[in-house]
Each structure stands twice: as structure tokens, then as C-alpha cells.
Design a protein around this motif. Structure first.
Motif, PDB file in Angstrom:
ATOM      1  N   PHE A  34       0.839  -1.188   0.000  1.00  0.00           N
ATOM      2  CA  PHE A  34       0.000   0.000   0.000  1.00  0.00           C
ATOM      3  C   PHE A  34       0.882   1.248   0.000  1.00  0.00           C
ATOM      4  O   PHE A  34       1.960   1.253   0.577  1.00  0.00           O
ATOM      5  CB  PHE A  34      -0.877   0.039   1.260  1.00  0.00           C
ATOM      6  N   TYR A  36       0.635   5.315   1.079  1.00  0.00           N
ATOM      7  CA  TYR A  36      -0.128   6.317   1.806  1.00  0.00           C
ATOM      8  C   TYR A  36       0.559   7.669   1.648  1.00  0.00           C
ATOM      9  O   TYR A  36       1.767   7.771   1.434  1.00  0.00           O
ATOM     10  CB  TYR A  36      -0.182   6.000   3.302  1.00  0.00           C
ATOM     11  N   SER A  43      -4.121  12.621   9.031  1.00  0.00           N
ATOM     12  CA  SER A  43      -4.013  11.165   9.023  1.00  0.00           C
ATOM     13  C   SER A  43      -3.354  10.670   7.748  1.00  0.00           C
ATOM     14  O   SER A  43      -3.180  11.407   6.789  1.00  0.00           O
ATOM     15  CB  SER A  43      -5.386  10.538   9.186  1.00  0.00           C
ATOM     16  N   LEU A  44      -2.995   9.403   7.766  1.00  0.00           N
ATOM     17  CA  LEU A  44      -2.492   8.755   6.556  1.00  0.00           C
ATOM     18  C   LEU A  44      -3.658   8.536   5.613  1.00  0.00           C
ATOM     19  O   LEU A  44      -4.681   7.980   5.994  1.00  0.00           O
ATOM     20  CB  LEU A  44      -1.869   7.391   6.893  1.00  0.00           C
ATOM     21  N   LEU A  46      -4.823   6.641   2.235  1.00  0.00           N
ATOM     22  CA  LEU A  46      -4.441   5.598   1.296  1.00  0.00           C
ATOM     23  C   LEU A  46      -4.522   6.140  -0.124  1.00  0.00           C
ATOM     24  O   LEU A  46      -5.529   6.711  -0.527  1.00  0.00           O
ATOM     25  CB  LEU A  46      -5.365   4.389   1.454  1.00  0.00           C
ATOM     26  N   THR A  49      -3.374   0.661  -3.813  1.00  0.00           N
ATOM     27  CA  THR A  49      -3.024  -0.696  -3.418  1.00  0.00           C
ATOM     28  C   THR A  49      -2.371  -1.371  -4.610  1.00  0.00           C
ATOM     29  O   THR A  49      -2.914  -1.326  -5.729  1.00  0.00           O
ATOM     30  CB  THR A  49      -4.280  -1.482  -3.024  1.00  0.00           C
ATOM     31  N   THR A 103      -4.983  -7.543   6.509  1.00  0.00           N
ATOM     32  CA  THR A 103      -4.755  -6.105   6.672  1.00  0.00           C
ATOM     33  C   THR A 103      -4.028  -5.783   7.965  1.00  0.00           C
ATOM     34  O   THR A 103      -3.151  -4.928   8.011  1.00  0.00           O
ATOM     35  CB  THR A 103      -6.094  -5.362   6.631  1.00  0.00           C
ATOM     36  N   GLN A 106      -0.074  -5.919   8.163  1.00  0.00           N
ATOM     37  CA  GLN A 106       0.769  -5.129   7.272  1.00  0.00           C
ATOM     38  C   GLN A 106       1.862  -4.422   8.055  1.00  0.00           C
ATOM     39  O   GLN A 106       1.663  -3.986   9.187  1.00  0.00           O
ATOM     40  CB  GLN A 106      -0.055  -4.154   6.435  1.00  0.00           C
TER      41      GLN A 106
ATOM     42  N   ALA B  93     -10.603  -1.093  10.076  1.00  0.00           N
ATOM     43  CA  ALA B  93     -10.639  -1.842   8.819  1.00  0.00           C
ATOM     44  C   ALA B  93     -12.049  -2.361   8.656  1.00  0.00           C
ATOM     45  O   ALA B  93     -12.598  -3.007   9.541  1.00  0.00           O
ATOM     46  CB  ALA B  93      -9.649  -2.995   8.836  1.00  0.00           C
ATOM     47  N   LYS B  99      -8.477  -2.663   3.742  1.00  0.00           N
ATOM     48  CA  LYS B  99      -7.655  -1.475   3.865  1.00  0.00           C
ATOM     49  C   LYS B  99      -7.949  -0.781   5.187  1.00  0.00           C
ATOM     50  O   LYS B  99      -9.000  -0.951   5.786  1.00  0.00           O
ATOM     51  CB  LYS B  99      -7.887  -0.516   2.706  1.00  0.00           C
ATOM     52  N   LEU B 100      -6.978   0.007   5.619  1.00  0.00           N
ATOM     53  CA  LEU B 100      -7.072   0.700   6.890  1.00  0.00           C
ATOM     54  C   LEU B 100      -7.447   2.162   6.687  1.00  0.00           C
ATOM     55  O   LEU B 100      -6.978   2.805   5.750  1.00  0.00           O
ATOM     56  CB  LEU B 100      -5.722   0.631   7.611  1.00  0.00           C
ATOM     57  N   PHE B 102      -7.224   5.649   8.894  1.00  0.00           N
ATOM     58  CA  PHE B 102      -6.514   6.142  10.072  1.00  0.00           C
ATOM     59  C   PHE B 102      -7.100   7.438  10.613  1.00  0.00           C
ATOM     60  O   PHE B 102      -7.641   8.261   9.864  1.00  0.00           O
ATOM     61  CB  PHE B 102      -5.044   6.411   9.715  1.00  0.00           C
TER      62      PHE B 102
END
Lengths: 117, 112
Positions: A34, A36, A43-44, A46, A49, A103, A106, B93, B99-100, B102
Motif C-alpha cells: 500500500f 499512503y 491522518s495517513l 491511502l 493498493t 490487513t 501489514q 478496517a 484497507k485501513l 486512520f
């Protein structure tokens, strides 16, 4: 434990140039990686993928022609920021899931700080 | 869409103080919840997790309980150490666990 590295850890470039960031899983094979992006005090987010041997899946709003992702092997994924501009300056973080993992298994790289002048 | 909100930092504490970092979430269905920690110069590491309501995740003296009724997953530690200084991220998730998502992260600084 599992280690993910990123190279470079920081990079400064001129506007209009392209920058490549590498993400490597050092002691395991990663079928999924992934990418980010993290803005200061945020925040991170995404970006995409990537699965080994197939095209990356980008999140909504992420320009796939701007952020080129190549997952060339089970231990390496690259993110290329093409024709970078100051608004692309950010902290980019990769993560990798070991073969057979989920997930929550990771492992994250330490991040790459990109500054575009 | 799904989201995570956590308290802003920085949080500054003296050694041996009690720590709480608040985290609330919005999600459809029944997400799994996580706390990650990022020490200076290192990548994020999974600290603890909970996969269903009323589960308590714990690790290294940290605890968090999955509260479905309040959609919360607050992180607690009874006695912090200087070595706990780091940035803490709450995450979820959902949607097939692929996927995460945050929170913004909370920086913790512990002084001797």
C-alpha cells in the motif's frame, strides 16, 4: 520482526521533475503493498493498493498518471511522482502484507519526505 | 464514508502518569479497530487490536476496549514511561478487511 524499508528517506527536487520512491520488504515476500500520503498533522490517506504483477488500484481522487506505481517483484514496489509540483510535497509511507497475511498484519516503512521547490 | 476521529495532541505527561487517548469512529457494519504506534524514525507498528464489540486489546501495558454503543476505542495506560513517547494512530478496517482508515494521530511526550 518483518522489516520494510523506503528509499530515499527524504528528497528535495525542482518543480517539473519526477521522483521515484522505493519500498522494499527485506525479509518476507509481499503480495500486496500500500502507498499512503500524510500531510502535517493529518491522518495517513491511502493512495493506492498494488499487487505483484498487476496494475495498482487507486483510491478515488488520486491521479494515476501523476503517481505511477509499479510492483515489479514480491519484495519491491515503487512510487514515481511525475512532473512534481509544490503541492505534491508530503510524507509518503508504504506498507506491505506478507504472503497469506491480512490487513492487520501489514508492516510499514519509515516514510519518505518529499519537498518540491 | 468510514472515518476515525482521535484527540488532538500533543499530549504531554510526566512519567508514571495515567494516559488516555480518545478515539471514536464512524463505520457501516462491524469494523475491526486498531491502535498503531510510530516511534521517531521508524514505521508504524501494530500496538493492539479488537475485532468485535466488547473485545479488549492489550499490549505493553496499553489497553483499549471496543465500545459499539459509543463507537469508541480509547487507548489507556496506567503508568507511562519516557520510552512511550511516540505518535499513536487509531485505525479501522471495514468492508472486507482490505484497507485501513486512520485517525490523524496523537503525539505523546513523556517527561522524566
Amino acid at each position: 520482526g518483518a522489516v520494510v524499508s523506503q528509499h530515499p528517506s527524504w528528497v528535495i527536487c525542482k518543480s517539473g521533475t519526477s521522483v521515484k520512491i522505493e519500498c522494499r520488504s527485506l525479509d518476507f515476500q509481499a503480495t500486496t503493498m500500500f502507498w499512503y500520503r500524510q500531510f502535517p498533522k493529518q491522518s495517513l490517506m491511502l493512495m493506492a493498493t498494488s499487487n505483484e504483477g498487476s496494475k495498482a488500484t487507486y483510491e478515488q481522487g488520486v491521479e494515476k498518471d501523476k503517481f505511477l506505481i509499479n510492483h515489479a517483484s514480491l519484495t519491491l514496489s515503487t512510487l514515481t511522482v511525475t512532473s512534481a509540483h509544490p503541492e505534491d510535497s508530503s510524507f509518503y509511507i508504504c506498507s506491505a502484507i506478507p504472503r497469506g497475511g491480512r490487513t492487520d498484519t501489514q508492516y510499514f516503512g519509515p516514510g519518505t519526505r518529499l519537498t518540491v521547490l | 464514508g468510514d472515518s476515525v476521529t482521535q484527540m488532538e495532541g500533543p499530549v504531554t505527561l510526566s512519567e508514571e502518569a495515567f494516559l488516555t487517548i480518545n478515539c471514536t469512529y464512524t463505520a457501516t457494519g462491524y469494523p475491526s479497530l486498531f491502535w498503531y504506534v510510530q516511534y521517531p524514525g521508524e514505521g508504524l507498528q501494530l500496538l493492539l487490536k479488537a475485532t468485535k464489540a466488547d473485545d479488549k486489546g492489550s499490549n505493553k501495558g496499553f489497553e483499549a476496549t471496543y465500545r459499539k454503543e459509543t463507537t469508541s476505542f480509547h487507548l489507556e495506560k496506567g503508568s507511562v514511561q519516557v520510552s512511550d513517547s511516540a505518535v499513536y494512530f487509531c485505525a479501522l478496517a471495514a468492508g472486507g478487511y482490505n484497507k485501513l482508515i486512520f485517525g490523524a494521530g496523537t503525539r505523546l511526550a513523556v517527561h522524566p
